[in-house]
Structures are given as C-alpha cells and as structure tokens.
Design a protein around this motif. Structure first.
Motif, mmCIF file in Angstrom:
data_model
loop_
_atom_site.group_PDB
_atom_site.id
_atom_site.type_symbol
_atom_site.label_atom_id
_atom_site.label_comp_id
_atom_site.label_asym_id
_atom_site.label_seq_id
_atom_site.Cartn_x
_atom_site.Cartn_y
_atom_site.Cartn_z
ATOM 1 N N ARG A 1 1.580 4.459 1.212
ATOM 2 C CA ARG A 1 1.188 5.326 2.310
ATOM 3 C C ARG A 1 2.158 6.488 2.440
ATOM 4 O O ARG A 1 3.320 6.383 2.089
ATOM 5 C CB ARG A 1 1.154 4.553 3.636
ATOM 6 C CG ARG A 1 0.115 3.448 3.710
ATOM 7 C CD ARG A 1 0.140 2.774 5.068
ATOM 8 N NE ARG A 1 -0.940 1.833 5.239
ATOM 9 C CZ ARG A 1 -0.880 0.551 4.897
ATOM 10 N NH1 ARG A 1 0.234 0.074 4.367
ATOM 11 N NH2 ARG A 1 -1.906 -0.249 5.083
ATOM 12 N N ASP B 1 -6.739 5.433 10.479
ATOM 13 C CA ASP B 1 -6.318 5.786 9.119
ATOM 14 C C ASP B 1 -7.382 5.317 8.132
ATOM 15 O O ASP B 1 -7.180 4.388 7.363
ATOM 16 C CB ASP B 1 -4.954 5.159 8.804
ATOM 17 C CG ASP B 1 -4.379 5.657 7.489
ATOM 18 O OD1 ASP B 1 -4.969 6.582 6.887
ATOM 19 O OD2 ASP B 1 -3.350 5.113 7.053
ATOM 20 N N GLU C 1 -8.542 6.629 5.437
ATOM 21 C CA GLU C 1 -8.212 6.777 4.019
ATOM 22 C C GLU C 1 -7.481 5.549 3.484
ATOM 23 O O GLU C 1 -7.824 5.009 2.429
ATOM 24 C CB GLU C 1 -7.353 8.025 3.804
ATOM 25 C CG GLU C 1 -6.965 8.250 2.350
ATOM 26 C CD GLU C 1 -6.038 9.441 2.168
ATOM 27 O OE1 GLU C 1 -5.493 9.593 1.064
ATOM 28 O OE2 GLU C 1 -5.853 10.214 3.136
ATOM 29 N N SER C 2 -6.453 5.085 4.205
ATOM 30 C CA SER C 2 -5.720 3.897 3.756
ATOM 31 C C SER C 2 -6.601 2.656 3.793
ATOM 32 O O SER C 2 -6.555 1.821 2.881
ATOM 33 C CB SER C 2 -4.482 3.671 4.629
ATOM 34 O OG SER C 2 -3.526 4.673 4.428
ATOM 35 N N GLU C 3 -7.401 2.530 4.856
ATOM 36 C CA GLU C 3 -8.220 1.330 4.997
ATOM 37 C C GLU C 3 -9.245 1.198 3.878
ATOM 38 O O GLU C 3 -9.615 0.086 3.495
ATOM 39 C CB GLU C 3 -8.921 1.336 6.354
ATOM 40 C CG GLU C 3 -7.989 1.101 7.519
ATOM 41 C CD GLU C 3 -7.298 -0.247 7.436
ATOM 42 O OE1 GLU C 3 -7.990 -1.266 7.237
ATOM 43 O OE2 GLU C 3 -6.060 -0.285 7.529
ATOM 44 N N GLN D 1 1.041 8.241 7.518
ATOM 45 C CA GLN D 1 0.239 7.019 7.554
ATOM 46 C C GLN D 1 1.077 5.821 7.979
ATOM 47 O O GLN D 1 0.587 4.930 8.684
ATOM 48 C CB GLN D 1 -0.394 6.778 6.185
ATOM 49 C CG GLN D 1 -1.516 7.756 5.867
ATOM 50 C CD GLN D 1 -1.976 7.679 4.426
ATOM 51 O OE1 GLN D 1 -1.191 7.361 3.527
ATOM 52 N NE2 GLN D 1 -3.242 7.980 4.184
ATOM 53 N N ASN D 2 2.344 5.806 7.591
ATOM 54 C CA ASN D 2 3.245 4.750 8.065
ATOM 55 C C ASN D 2 3.432 4.822 9.575
ATOM 56 O O ASN D 2 3.579 3.796 10.245
ATOM 57 C CB ASN D 2 4.598 4.850 7.365
ATOM 58 C CG ASN D 2 4.597 4.221 5.981
ATOM 59 O OD1 ASN D 2 3.787 3.350 5.699
ATOM 60 N ND2 ASN D 2 5.487 4.682 5.121
ATOM 61 N N ARG E 1 -8.724 1.758 0.899
ATOM 62 C CA ARG E 1 -8.020 1.279 -0.300
ATOM 63 C C ARG E 1 -7.369 -0.078 -0.062
ATOM 64 O O ARG E 1 -6.526 -0.503 -0.847
ATOM 65 C CB ARG E 1 -6.951 2.301 -0.715
ATOM 66 C CG ARG E 1 -7.518 3.632 -1.156
ATOM 67 C CD ARG E 1 -6.429 4.607 -1.598
ATOM 68 N NE ARG E 1 -5.717 5.169 -0.444
ATOM 69 C CZ ARG E 1 -4.439 4.952 -0.169
ATOM 70 N NH1 ARG E 1 -3.713 4.164 -0.939
ATOM 71 N NH2 ARG E 1 -3.865 5.515 0.884
ATOM 72 N N GLU E 2 -7.766 -0.744 1.022
ATOM 73 C CA GLU E 2 -7.114 -1.994 1.398
ATOM 74 C C GLU E 2 -8.149 -3.058 1.714
ATOM 75 O O GLU E 2 -9.168 -2.786 2.346
ATOM 76 C CB GLU E 2 -6.217 -1.761 2.616
ATOM 77 C CG GLU E 2 -5.417 -2.961 3.051
ATOM 78 C CD GLU E 2 -4.424 -2.617 4.148
ATOM 79 O OE1 GLU E 2 -3.690 -3.528 4.561
ATOM 80 O OE2 GLU E 2 -4.386 -1.454 4.588
ATOM 81 N N MET F 1 0.837 -1.181 0.000
ATOM 82 C CA MET F 1 0.000 0.000 0.000
ATOM 83 C C MET F 1 0.884 1.246 0.000
ATOM 84 O O MET F 1 1.822 1.335 0.782
ATOM 85 C CB MET F 1 -0.908 -0.002 1.237
ATOM 86 C CG MET F 1 -1.888 1.150 1.283
ATOM 87 S SD MET F 1 -3.083 1.109 -0.046
ATOM 88 C CE MET F 1 -3.904 -0.444 0.262
ATOM 89 N N GLU G 1 -1.821 -6.711 1.049
ATOM 90 C CA GLU G 1 -1.364 -5.419 0.549
ATOM 91 C C GLU G 1 -1.105 -5.488 -0.956
ATOM 92 O O GLU G 1 -1.447 -4.578 -1.709
ATOM 93 C CB GLU G 1 -0.086 -5.007 1.282
ATOM 94 C CG GLU G 1 -0.207 -4.902 2.785
ATOM 95 C CD GLU G 1 -0.314 -3.455 3.243
ATOM 96 O OE1 GLU G 1 -0.335 -2.556 2.385
ATOM 97 O OE2 GLU G 1 -0.378 -3.241 4.469
#
Length: 267
Positions: free
Chosen positions: A3, A203, A205-207, A7-8, A209-210, A1, A110
């Motif tokens: 990030r 997070d 936003e990341s979730e 986000q990391n 896209r995952e 992903m 991922e």
C-alpha cells in the motif's frame, strides 16, 4: 499488501476504530502464550502488539512486518519488551527454536493476497519451524461456512452498479454468478461476503487486490496440518464490524466468521 502511505493511513484508521471489538479474540490468544519470545508476524501498526506488551510485561515480543512505512508508525515503538523487525513473511526469517508462540493476527489473508496459497503455506511453515517443540501458532482470520450458492438482493441502482464494478475490478479470483431477476444475483457464499466487506470500503483499490475469505474451517485445518502443526483449539468470535448491508438484502443467515485457530508444533 503493498500500500501507499495514504492507503496505510486509511488502513490504520480502520484498525484503530475496530480494535475494541477485537479484544475478546486477543484475550483468548493470550491464554495460549507459552515461553517468550512471542512473535507477531504481520504486526502492522501494532495496536494489538502494544496492548499485549502492556498487559504482559513478563514476556518479550517480536513484531514483524514487510512495510517500513507502517512499522515506523507502530504503537509499540520504544517499549522495552518489544523489538520490531522488517521482513517478508513469505520467507524464512528466524532460526529454528526462536519462539515459544507465533501469532498471525489478521495477516495471513494479506500474505495470500500477495503470494497465493503457496506463499501462505511458506509463511506458516516458516513460523512452525521457528517454534520450539510444543510451541503454538495462533491464527486470527475469517473462516467461511461454505462455498454454497447464496443470493443477494441489490435494492438500488447504485448497489447494482457497485456489484458490476466489483465483478470487473476484483483481481484475486473470478467470481461466478448468475442473474435471478433485476435485483437478485446468485453467487458463492465466500464471494458474496467479499462483496459485503468491500463495497463501502474507502480504499476500493486496495480491497480489489485483497481476499478476506480464504478457507472453510476444514480447509484451514488441511493447510495448517500440512505445515506439521496439530490442532489444539478453535473458537468463533462475533467480529463482523466490516460487514455492510445497507442497500443489500442477503438471502441467507450470515454467521460469525472470525475464528482463532490454535495449533501446536509437536514435541
């Protein structure tokens, strides 16, 4: 992903706090290490990698990740039995016969999130080809029980709003669902688990896209077998620490969904 550095930070904090609960699965994978080197494909910040390198000074480890930012914070930096490599799991990184064992420790979801099933198959096929004959691929991932319909009762207006936001923002796949009553919705089990593992994540936003729930055990077997691997062992682990149910009443019994899949390249 892909990030950002911030986000990391969130990801690393969560991985660090959760590692204690993941140790039984890590110990189980260790039992299947053969000849070194051992590859950790998608090693991230290297908490399991460093832990295993300390436990097994007799083995040499190679950690691979696509993120230079997260590799730069890897816990195994400086260990004399670890080397770190920046590389994309979606392609062939190493020549045939480079490894005795390759681990995908919570990294294949991922790859799937970025490249879909074809990318995941390329990553596993690349790992299989990089093994010596008889070498093992170890996969630690979720295996959803089914894609049958289940129900969720969303007990507050806040949770109903978050569910609506999840339906709108989740970009991996469409989420079919039906309204049962004002509080209750019906959807597939894998999609329900996606919501329960995301709606309290800091997070968002990341979730969105995952994907965490790719396959059933039977589907995992089909994918890994299609890459020329033979199943040797499968074990289920009680590791549901990312599941949230505050304000939600699941209408089915949620089973442990983390598994270690042990597959071997034929001799």
């Amino acid at each position: 992903m892909n990030r950002t550095s911030q986000q990391n930070d969130i990801l690393i904090d969560g991985l660090t706090r959760r590692f204690e609960q993941q140790k039984p699965a890590v110990h189980y994978m260790e039992k299947f290490f053969g000849e070194h080197p051992v590859g950790d494909f998608g090693c991230g910040n290297g908490i399991p990698l460093c832990y295993l390198a300390e436990r097994r000074p007799d083995l040499f480890f190679v950690g691979v990740d696509h993120s230079a930012d997260i590799l730069g914070r890897n816990h195994a930096l400086g260990r004399n039995n670890v080397t770190l490599v920046a590389g994309d799991l979606n392609g062939a990184l190493f020549p045939e016969g480079s490894f005795g064992t390759v681990m995908f420790n919570r990294s294949l979801h991922e790859v799937y999130s970025l490249f879909g099933e074809s990318g995941l198959r390329r990553a596993v096929d690349s790992a299989s080809r990089a093994l010596r004959p008889g070498g093992r691929v170890l996969v630690y991932e979720n295996a959803v029980r089914s894609r049958q319909q289940v129900t969720l009762r969303l007990l507050t207006a806040e949770l109903r709003g978050l569910f609506s936001k999840f339906l709108a923002d989740y970009s991996i796949r469409p989420v079919p669902w039906t309204q049962v009553d004002e509080e209750t919705v019906r959807l597939q089990e894998d999609d329900a688990l996606e919501f329960l593992t995301k709606y309290r994540d800091p997070d968002w936003e990341s979730e969105m896209r995952e994907v965490h729930f790719l396959y059933t055990l039977e589907e995992w077997d089909a994918v890994l077998s299609s890459c020329g691997l033979e199943r040797e062992a499968v074990r289920q682990f009680d590791d549901r620490q990312i599941l949230a149910t505050d304000g939600v009443d699941p209408g089915w019994k949620i089973e442990d969904f983390k598994h270690v899949l042990v597959y071997r390249r034929p001799q």
